[in-house]
Design an enzyme around this catalytic site. Structure first.
Site, PDB file in Angstrom:
ATOM      1  N   GLU A  21      45.228  77.186  88.527  1.00  0.00           N
ATOM      2  CA  GLU A  21      45.628  76.813  89.072  1.00  0.00           C
ATOM      3  C   GLU A  21      47.587  75.749  88.840  1.00  0.00           C
ATOM      4  OE1 GLU A  21      42.178  73.231  90.913  1.00  0.00           O
ATOM      5  OE2 GLU A  21      42.213  73.210  88.965  1.00  0.00           O
ATOM      6  N   LYS A  98      43.638  67.625  97.682  1.00  0.00           N
ATOM      7  CA  LYS A  98      43.867  68.852  97.329  1.00  0.00           C
ATOM      8  C   LYS A  98      43.206  69.764  98.669  1.00  0.00           C
ATOM      9  CE  LYS A  98      43.695  70.829  93.486  1.00  0.00           C
ATOM     10  NZ  LYS A  98      43.140  71.105  91.963  1.00  0.00           N
TER      11      LYS A  98
END
Length: 118
Positions: A21, A98
């Site tokens: 990420e 997200k």
């Protein structure tokens, strides 16, 4: 009293605790809502008497570019800046989502929503 809403601000950023990420990043959606007295600008039609949504959008974009491990931290920073920079705002609510999070399942999104008032 009135509300201004910015819906579905789409941003790519590098938040998260996983190494992937941090390097690759993810897609995010941000919804922002503020409460303020909008009676005066509703009558005057003058930008300087209202909360400029361009300013709100810039706060979101700038804070989303500052990497964080947690969505909660990003959301709090956005709320703090709105209340710090825009005295007319009496309440701010932000949801940071997200998209397609890497959590080992078919999940459209995960989100955090925070609300603060003066």
């Amino acid at each position: 009293m009135g509300k201004i809403k910015l819906k579905n601000i789409r941003i790519h950023s590098n938040h998260g605790c996983l190494k992937e990420e941090m390097l690759i990043g993810s897609d995010y959606r941000v919804d922002l809502e503020i409460a303020a007295n909008l009676e005066r600008p509703a009558l005057s039609d003058k930008l300087h008497e209202t909360v400029d949504y361009v300013h709100l959008n810039n706060i979101v974009k700038e804070e989303m570019m500052v990497r964080s491990n947690l969505l909660e931290h990003v959301a709090k920073r956005i709320c703090d800046r709105v209340l710090e920079e825009l005295n007319e705002v009496s309440e701010v609510e932000v949801e940071v989502a997200k998209i397609n999070p890497p959590i080992g399942g078919d999940v459209e999104s995960v989100s955090v929503k925070l609300r603060f008032t003066r």
